[in-house]
Structure formats: structure tokens, C-alpha cells
Design a protein around this motif. Structure first.
Motif, PDB file in Angstrom:
ATOM      1  N   PHE A 125       0.834  -1.202   0.000  1.00 37.71           N
ATOM      2  CA  PHE A 125       0.000   0.000   0.000  1.00 37.71           C
ATOM      3  C   PHE A 125       0.873   1.258   0.000  1.00 37.71           C
ATOM      4  O   PHE A 125       0.564   2.236  -0.690  1.00 37.71           O
ATOM      5  CB  PHE A 125      -0.923   0.006   1.224  1.00 37.71           C
ATOM      6  CG  PHE A 125      -2.242  -0.681   0.995  1.00 37.71           C
ATOM      7  CD1 PHE A 125      -3.400   0.038   0.797  1.00 37.71           C
ATOM      8  CD2 PHE A 125      -2.324  -2.072   0.985  1.00 37.71           C
ATOM      9  CE1 PHE A 125      -4.619  -0.592   0.587  1.00 37.71           C
ATOM     10  CE2 PHE A 125      -3.535  -2.720   0.781  1.00 37.71           C
ATOM     11  CZ  PHE A 125      -4.679  -1.978   0.576  1.00 37.71           C
ATOM     12  N   GLU A 126       1.958   1.217   0.757  1.00 31.81           N
ATOM     13  CA  GLU A 126       2.838   2.392   0.864  1.00 31.81           C
ATOM     14  C   GLU A 126       3.572   2.661  -0.444  1.00 31.81           C
ATOM     15  O   GLU A 126       3.656   3.804  -0.906  1.00 31.81           O
ATOM     16  CB  GLU A 126       3.855   2.161   1.990  1.00 31.81           C
ATOM     17  CG  GLU A 126       4.815   3.318   2.224  1.00 31.81           C
ATOM     18  CD  GLU A 126       4.135   4.539   2.813  1.00 31.81           C
ATOM     19  OE1 GLU A 126       4.645   5.651   2.587  1.00 31.81           O
ATOM     20  OE2 GLU A 126       3.098   4.381   3.491  1.00 31.81           O
ATOM     21  N   ARG A 127       4.118   1.617  -1.047  1.00 34.62           N
ATOM     22  CA  ARG A 127       4.944   1.796  -2.240  1.00 34.62           C
ATOM     23  C   ARG A 127       4.133   1.984  -3.513  1.00 34.62           C
ATOM     24  O   ARG A 127       4.536   2.728  -4.410  1.00 34.62           O
ATOM     25  CB  ARG A 127       5.873   0.587  -2.430  1.00 34.62           C
ATOM     26  CG  ARG A 127       7.028   0.494  -1.455  1.00 34.62           C
ATOM     27  CD  ARG A 127       7.963  -0.640  -1.815  1.00 34.62           C
ATOM     28  NE  ARG A 127       7.311  -1.947  -1.770  1.00 34.62           N
ATOM     29  CZ  ARG A 127       6.960  -2.668  -2.839  1.00 34.62           C
ATOM     30  NH1 ARG A 127       7.206  -2.229  -4.060  1.00 34.62           N
ATOM     31  NH2 ARG A 127       6.383  -3.846  -2.694  1.00 34.62           N
ATOM     32  N   ARG A 128       2.992   1.307  -3.599  1.00 28.87           N
ATOM     33  CA  ARG A 128       2.300   1.255  -4.892  1.00 28.87           C
ATOM     34  C   ARG A 128       0.862   1.730  -4.856  1.00 28.87           C
ATOM     35  O   ARG A 128       0.196   1.781  -5.885  1.00 28.87           O
ATOM     36  CB  ARG A 128       2.372  -0.179  -5.430  1.00 28.87           C
ATOM     37  CG  ARG A 128       3.822  -0.661  -5.586  1.00 28.87           C
ATOM     38  CD  ARG A 128       3.925  -1.896  -6.414  1.00 28.87           C
ATOM     39  NE  ARG A 128       3.335  -1.728  -7.726  1.00 28.87           N
ATOM     40  CZ  ARG A 128       3.135  -2.743  -8.581  1.00 28.87           C
ATOM     41  NH1 ARG A 128       3.470  -3.968  -8.237  1.00 28.87           N
ATOM     42  NH2 ARG A 128       2.594  -2.523  -9.768  1.00 28.87           N
ATOM     43  N   GLY A 129       0.380   2.081  -3.686  1.00 26.47           N
ATOM     44  CA  GLY A 129      -1.016   2.466  -3.552  1.00 26.47           C
ATOM     45  C   GLY A 129      -1.406   3.709  -4.323  1.00 26.47           C
ATOM     46  O   GLY A 129      -2.585   3.880  -4.674  1.00 26.47           O
ATOM     47  N   ASP A 130      -0.450   4.587  -4.599  1.00 32.65           N
ATOM     48  CA  ASP A 130      -0.762   5.825  -5.314  1.00 32.65           C
ATOM     49  C   ASP A 130      -0.859   5.628  -6.819  1.00 32.65           C
ATOM     50  O   ASP A 130      -1.115   6.587  -7.554  1.00 32.65           O
ATOM     51  CB  ASP A 130       0.287   6.900  -5.018  1.00 32.65           C
ATOM     52  CG  ASP A 130       0.126   7.479  -3.613  1.00 32.65           C
ATOM     53  OD1 ASP A 130      -0.974   7.357  -3.045  1.00 32.65           O
ATOM     54  OD2 ASP A 130       1.102   8.044  -3.095  1.00 32.65           O
ATOM     55  N   GLU A 131      -0.648   4.380  -7.277  1.00 27.34           N
ATOM     56  CA  GLU A 131      -0.758   4.129  -8.707  1.00 27.34           C
ATOM     57  C   GLU A 131      -2.196   4.324  -9.157  1.00 27.34           C
ATOM     58  O   GLU A 131      -3.151   4.077  -8.421  1.00 27.34           O
ATOM     59  CB  GLU A 131      -0.284   2.705  -9.040  1.00 27.34           C
ATOM     60  CG  GLU A 131       1.212   2.531  -8.839  1.00 27.34           C
ATOM     61  CD  GLU A 131       1.695   1.139  -9.187  1.00 27.34           C
ATOM     62  OE1 GLU A 131       0.986   0.414  -9.914  1.00 27.34           O
ATOM     63  OE2 GLU A 131       2.794   0.774  -8.729  1.00 27.34           O
TER      64      GLU A 131
END
Length: 198
Positions: free
Chosen positions: A21-27
């Protein structure tokens, strides 16, 4: 931490998911007005606000995790083949979560096909992106597929999560972050791992 650093376990699976969620959630959640994390957090938040069980809240939170764990990558509106993110997500979760959670993840795509076949008004709820992915996923179920799908003992819960999936696409909704749900995720994992039903 990633799964390459050390094997996933009861002790680190929640940290692994939090890291995703932290690394890729903003995709971008392609074709939708929300990011991938916003989409999943919205579904979980709506479930929590409606007093649904922790297993359903966690299933809503994690139903699309396979977009990040699939070797085929995330969905694109240019896709011409299904990426089977539901299989990828369930595969990662299955060792640590009860069948209610993993079935909701594994069958949330099938639930869309089921609802389109059995409730014509449901199709009208679908976004353009969801219609596109539906076509890649086989379209509405035929009668034999419907009959087979209805045999699943977790059918009601799977349908609940499918409706939460459709609800979690609001551009204007505030939600807590993954860490709000992390203790709940851990409780569901711990209850399953100590129940002896693995």
C-alpha cells in the motif's frame, strides 16, 4: 520489506501488505477517479461503517491486492487479455487468511460476471473500465456457470465484497490509511493460523 527479503509468515504478512500500500497504492486505478489504495480503502471503510464482519472488511481491503502481486502487472484500458489479478491475490493470501477472505478475493471477478447475468440492473452500475475488464474476463456468466457459482458456500460474502468493490470508486471520499486496518488484518490472520484450519 518484500517477499524476496524473507519468506512470508504470520508475523510479517501484514507488514508485507502495508508495504505494498505504501509503495504502490498511489498508482492510478486505470479508468477510475481513485488510486488503487483509495479504491481498496474505500471498500473497507464502507464495510466498517456498515458494521460488517472483520473478515469482510479485510476482504474488501485486500480484494485487488493481486494487481500488485501478479507477474502480469496492473490493468490497462488497452489490455486485450485478462491479467487474472484475482488468482494472484488469492495465492498470496491463502496461507494466512480464512476461506471467506480468500474466496472473496479469488471470486470477486466471477461475482461481477454472476451479477451481470442474474441482475441486469447491476450492469448499469459498472464504470467504463469495469465494463472493459468484464469483456476480457468472459462477460456475463451463462446458465451453467451461474449454477456452479451458486454452489460456493461463501457466495453471500463474495457478493457483499463485489458490491463494496463497485462502491469504492468515489473521488470525494476520505478514508483512514492501511495502518488503521492493520490490527484487524493481523487479528484475522492470527485467528486463522491458530484455528488449525489451514
Amino acid at each position: 520489506m518484500t517477499s524476496a527479503d524473507r519468506p512470508l509468515s504470520q508475523e510479517n504478512i501484514v507488514d508485507f501488505l502495508a508495504d505494498i500500500f505504501e509503495r504502490r497504492g498511489d498508482e492510478e486505478y486505470l479508468g477510475e477517479p481513485v488510486t488503487m489504495a483509495e479504491h481498496m480503502l474505500q471498500g473497507a471503510t464502507i464495510a466498517e461503517q456498515n458494521g460488517l464482519s472483520e473478515e469482510i472488511i479485510v476482504a474488501a481491503l485486500l480484494h485487488d491486492i493481486g494487481h500488485f502481486t501478479s507477474e502480469f502487472g496492473t490493468f490497462s484500458m488497452n489490455d486485450t487479455k485478462d491479467r487474472h489479478h484475482e488468482d494472484a491475490g488469492a495465492e498470496v493470501l491463502a496461507p494466512f487468511f480464512p476461506s471467506i477472505v480468500t474466496d472473496c478475493v479469488l471470486y470477486h471477478v466471477a461475482a461481477k460476471r454472476y451479477l451481470c447475468a442474474t441482475k441486469p440492473e447491476y450492469f448499469k452500475r459498472l464504470s467504463e473500465a469495469s465494463v472493459h475488464s468484464l469483456n476480457l474476463q468472459g462477460g456475463p456468466m451463462d446458465a451453467s456457470e451461474v449454477a456452479e457459482f451458486e454452489k460456493n458456500p461463501n457466495l453471500e460474502k463474495i457478493i457483499q465484497v463485489r458490491y463494496l468493490d463497485e462502491a469504492g470508486k468515489r473521488a470525494d471520499m476520505d478514508t483512514p490509511d492501511f495502518h488503521h486496518f492493520a490490527p484487524m488484518v493481523q487479528r484475522v490472520v492470527d485467528a486463522h493460523m491458530t484455528s488449525g484450519t489451514r
